[in-house]
Scaffold this active site. Structure first.
Site, mmCIF file in Angstrom:
data_model
loop_
_atom_site.group_PDB
_atom_site.id
_atom_site.type_symbol
_atom_site.label_atom_id
_atom_site.label_comp_id
_atom_site.label_asym_id
_atom_site.label_seq_id
_atom_site.Cartn_x
_atom_site.Cartn_y
_atom_site.Cartn_z
ATOM 1 N N GLU A 66 0.829 -1.212 0.000
ATOM 2 C CA GLU A 66 0.000 0.000 0.000
ATOM 3 C C GLU A 66 0.863 1.262 0.000
ATOM 4 O O GLU A 66 2.095 1.186 0.056
ATOM 5 C CB GLU A 66 -0.923 -0.030 1.229
ATOM 6 C CG GLU A 66 -1.879 -1.206 1.179
ATOM 7 C CD GLU A 66 -2.822 -1.283 2.361
ATOM 8 O OE1 GLU A 66 -2.626 -0.540 3.357
ATOM 9 O OE2 GLU A 66 -3.763 -2.092 2.296
ATOM 10 N N GLU A 124 -1.996 -10.702 -5.753
ATOM 11 C CA GLU A 124 -2.124 -11.481 -6.995
ATOM 12 C C GLU A 124 -1.436 -10.764 -8.149
ATOM 13 O O GLU A 124 -0.799 -11.378 -8.999
ATOM 14 C CB GLU A 124 -3.605 -11.673 -7.361
ATOM 15 C CG GLU A 124 -4.455 -12.359 -6.312
ATOM 16 C CD GLU A 124 -5.117 -11.382 -5.336
ATOM 17 O OE1 GLU A 124 -4.447 -10.431 -4.885
ATOM 18 O OE2 GLU A 124 -6.289 -11.600 -5.009
ATOM 19 N N CYS A 160 -8.372 -8.032 -9.542
ATOM 20 C CA CYS A 160 -7.495 -9.202 -9.645
ATOM 21 C C CYS A 160 -8.140 -10.296 -10.493
ATOM 22 O O CYS A 160 -7.450 -11.000 -11.224
ATOM 23 C CB CYS A 160 -7.135 -9.722 -8.253
ATOM 24 S SG CYS A 160 -5.999 -8.621 -7.394
#
Ligand code: THU
Ligand code: ZN
Length: 146
Positions: free
Chosen positions: A54, A65, A100
């Protein structure tokens, strides 16, 4: 999507579950405090790890992922054989997010398998879900549409 117990997984899958759980430990998520780990086996037989990363601006987040898939592409492979993710989830199953799913579908084949390992508050495995990209993202927008 089916659920399964750790004992029902193959030795390879079990070892990948461990790797996804340990990749999760390296997550950088001071804003959400929600750790995600990923471990991917590609068609060439190589493995790639990922975790979420982040940023203080809140929008610049790399998902676990995505990092594992980007590492696969960097290595020269475009096909996912098996993707294991590890993330917190209990009664409500935790599965890859919409972004994702789109990215997984881009690099999936008819055989791609996705295993989501849901971890409880005590960091134990709560439930394991096994699925494929057709089920994760039905009617996907893909290269066949262009
Ligand atoms: N996250 C992932 O890494 N993968 C997903 O598919 C779901 C969400 C991350 C993004 C963010 O760092 C945190 O989990 C909470 O959304
Ligand atoms: Zn995501």
């Amino acid at each position: 999507m089916k659920t399964c117990k750790i004992e029902e997984l193959s030795d390879l899958e079990k070892s990948m579950v461990k790797k996804a759980i340990s990749a999760r430990e390296n997550a950088y998520c001071p804003y959400s405090n929600y750790k995600v780990g990923a471990y991917l086996l590609d068609k060439n037989g190589n493995f790639h790890a990922g975790c979420n990363v982040e940023s203080a601006d809140y929008t610049l987040s790399t998902h676990a992922e995505m990092l594992a898939i980007d590492n696969m592409v960097l290595s020269g492979c475009k096909d996912i054989e098996l993707l294991v993710i590890a993330l917190k989830g209990t009664d409500i199953p935790a599965m890859p997010c919409g972004l994702c799913r789109q990215k997984i579908s881009e690099f999936s084949t008819g055989n791609t398998k996705i295993i989501s390992v849901n971890i409880d508050e005590n960091e134990n495995i709560y439930c394991i879900y096994v699925t494929d990209f057709y089920e994760l993202l039905p009617y996907r927008f893909g290269k066949e549409n262009l």
